[in-house]
Design a protein around this motif. Structure first.
Motif, short mmCIF file in Angstrom:
data_model
loop_
_atom_site.label_atom_id
_atom_site.label_comp_id
_atom_site.label_asym_id
_atom_site.label_seq_id
_atom_site.Cartn_x
_atom_site.Cartn_y
_atom_site.Cartn_z
N GLY A 1 0.79 -1.22 0.00
CA GLY A 1 0.00 0.00 0.00
C GLY A 1 0.82 1.27 0.00
O GLY A 1 0.29 2.36 -0.25
N ILE A 2 2.11 1.14 0.28
CA ILE A 2 3.00 2.30 0.31
C ILE A 2 3.83 2.35 -0.97
O ILE A 2 4.00 3.41 -1.58
N ALA A 3 4.35 1.22 -1.38
CA ALA A 3 5.20 1.17 -2.59
C ALA A 3 4.41 1.42 -3.86
O ALA A 3 4.96 1.88 -4.86
N PHE B 1 -0.35 11.91 -3.45
CA PHE B 1 -1.13 12.21 -2.25
C PHE B 1 -2.63 12.10 -2.52
O PHE B 1 -3.37 11.41 -1.80
N PHE B 2 -3.10 12.73 -3.58
CA PHE B 2 -4.54 12.73 -3.86
C PHE B 2 -5.01 11.41 -4.46
O PHE B 2 -6.17 11.03 -4.27
N ALA B 3 -4.11 10.71 -5.14
CA ALA B 3 -4.48 9.37 -5.61
C ALA B 3 -4.77 8.46 -4.42
O ALA B 3 -5.74 7.69 -4.42
N ARG B 4 -3.94 8.54 -3.38
CA ARG B 4 -4.15 7.72 -2.19
C ARG B 4 -5.40 8.19 -1.43
O ARG B 4 -6.20 7.37 -0.96
N ILE C 1 -7.40 6.41 5.26
CA ILE C 1 -6.33 5.41 5.16
C ILE C 1 -5.25 5.95 4.24
O ILE C 1 -4.05 5.84 4.51
N GLY C 2 -5.66 6.56 3.14
CA GLY C 2 -4.72 7.14 2.19
C GLY C 2 -3.90 8.26 2.78
O GLY C 2 -2.73 8.45 2.43
N LEU C 3 -4.50 9.03 3.71
CA LEU C 3 -3.75 10.11 4.35
C LEU C 3 -2.57 9.55 5.14
O LEU C 3 -1.45 10.05 5.05
N GLY C 4 -2.82 8.49 5.90
CA GLY C 4 -1.74 7.86 6.65
C GLY C 4 -0.72 7.19 5.75
O GLY C 4 0.49 7.27 5.99
N GLU C 5 -1.19 6.52 4.71
CA GLU C 5 -0.27 5.86 3.78
C GLU C 5 0.60 6.90 3.05
O GLU C 5 1.78 6.65 2.79
N ALA C 6 0.01 8.04 2.74
CA ALA C 6 0.78 9.09 2.08
C ALA C 6 1.89 9.62 2.99
O ALA C 6 2.98 9.97 2.53
N TYR C 7 1.62 9.67 4.29
CA TYR C 7 2.67 10.08 5.23
C TYR C 7 3.76 9.02 5.28
O TYR C 7 4.96 9.34 5.28
N MET C 8 3.36 7.76 5.34
CA MET C 8 4.34 6.67 5.37
C MET C 8 5.21 6.68 4.12
O MET C 8 6.39 6.31 4.16
#
Length: 425
Positions: free
Chosen positions: A18-20, A77-80, A87-94
């Protein structure tokens, strides 16, 4: 269906898919564009400064200091965000799509306005486009062991790096008559953790000869302190790592004859107990199983017994709106968990048990400071975390978790309560 493209993040795609990988495709393109509009509209009402690397600045009009969020890869960022919401907000930070001058302060701005960030018409459609909790994470007897293990069996050595010597992984209770709460220091934490435990034991009338059941062992501090009062303790956990270290600490304290730690689901416990104590365990039970949790306690409690529970809580209205949501916390930190409201606890115990709330203490500010001290300690030991085998993505995830949680308490979105129950008519 979204397709995926590789991210610029330093993430192993096998371990951190989810991050890569960044969501893409026609559907995601539309969702990302909508997410960008919603985000911009929300930020322009908030006391927050959002800066893009190209110099674009968003935020409510007005001066004064405010936390800054810097977006480095807006497309990702906005794709996530469009694909998975918060969930995407946290993944974008990661993934380092965005960073912050003060992560807790940024998250606190969002937490304080959580009910109003998305327009009401779209909130009503959330069930159509946001992910739902996986069935494999429901806290059935089959699934619960796996859910608990994913967090608490990470590594005892990891938890030792940011917890104090009591190994208490729950809110402390700082001295109201001592230094100001906001000035709490690391050296204050062990005593504050013991004060929290002692208050629960006092309220549950734990003393010489008391038969105590602890639901959720942690690393043994509560069982040790109860046994030192002359109680006999049965403590149940589903974490093999916690059981191992708790038993070692109990043995080192010379209390193995008074404390039994069992690798067992709370629903499988038999016997009768004068006091039942549980510290921040109800959050891992799951919304659908709160009735079973309290019915089990009711079944195991002696006629004149008392129950002392420490529970993280949220406002009832937000609990009802989000009770079937799948969040970043579920995906990365506590699968299967859900935070109750005080009203939900009182309604369930009134409806399904003979238990009644006799007294409660709100201590959310104490949790905010506990989390601050944990974060400071964690960040001071990042080299040690790396040596344990936890990569940079994990470390950003863990920092996000600690700051996300602290922001909830500082904003008032979350609270933590000590609730005392008996069978008073």
């Amino acid at each position: 269906m979204s397709t995926l493209v590789r991210s610029e993040a330093d993430a192993d795609p096998e371990y951190w898919p989810g991050i890569a990988n960044v969501p893409s495709g026609p559907r995601n393109k539309v969702a990302a564009a909508l997410a960008e509009k919603i985000f911009a509209a929300a930020v322009n009402r908030l006391q927050l400064r959002v800066v893009y690397d190209d110099g674009t600045v968003l935020g409510a009009p007005g001066g004064g200091p405010r936390p800054e969020m810097r977006i480095h890869r807006p497309a990702d960022f906005f794709a996530r965000l469009g694909d998975n919401g918060l969930i995407g907000l946290g993944e974008a930070y990661m993934a380092q799509d965005w960073t912050a001058s003060d992560l807790t302060e940024v998250m606190q701005v969002f937490a304080a306005q959580a009910a109003h960030l998305v327009p009401v018409p779209l909130q009503k459609l959330r069930g159509l486009y946001l992910p739902k909790p996986p069935r494999k994470e429901r806290n059935t007897k089959v699934n619960t062991r796996s859910n608990i293990s994913r967090h608490y069996d990470l590594s005892n050595d990891l938890f030792k790096l940011f917890l104090d010597d009591t190994m208490s992984y729950s809110s402390a209770l700082f001295d109201a008559n001592g230094p100001q709460l906001l000035d709490a220091r690391w050296d204050d934490l062990p005593e504050a953790q013991q004060r929290k435990v002692d208050r629960l034991l006092d309220q549950a009338d734990v003393g010489e000869g008391t038969r105590v059941l602890e639901i959720g062992t942690g690393w043994g501090e509560l069982a040790i302190r109860a046994a030192r009062r002359g109680a006999t303790v049965v403590s149940v956990t589903l974490s093999s790592e916690q059981k191992e270290l708790a038993e070692r600490r109990i043995a080192d304290a010379g209390l193995s004859d008074r404390v039994t730690v069992e690798l067992k689901d709370y629903r499988a416990v038999e016997g009768q107990f004068d006091a039942i104590v549980s510290v921040e365990m109800i959050e891992a039970v799951g919304y659908e199983y709160w009735g079973v949790y309290f019915q089990t306690i009711d079944r195991l409690l002696a006629p004149d017994g008392r129950v002392a529970i420490q529970a993280i809580t949220m406002p009832h209205e937000r609990m009802m709106v989000t009770r079937r949501s799948y969040t970043w916390i579920h995906k990365y930190i506590f699968p299967g968990g859900f935070i109750p409201s005080v009203r939900a606890i009182e309604d369930i115990t009134d409806r399904y048990t003979s238990l009644r709330v006799r007294e409660r203490l709100s201590m959310g500010d104490h949790y905010a400071q506990t989390l601050r001290l944990w974060e400071e300690r964690f960040l001071a030991h990042t080299d040690d975390v790396s040596e344990l085998g936890f990569d940079q993505v994990f470390q950003r995830m863990w920092q996000f978790y600690l700051c996300y949680s602290r922001a909830g308490f500082q904003s008032g979105y979350l609270d933590v309560q000590q609730l005392i129950f008996d069978r008073r008519p």
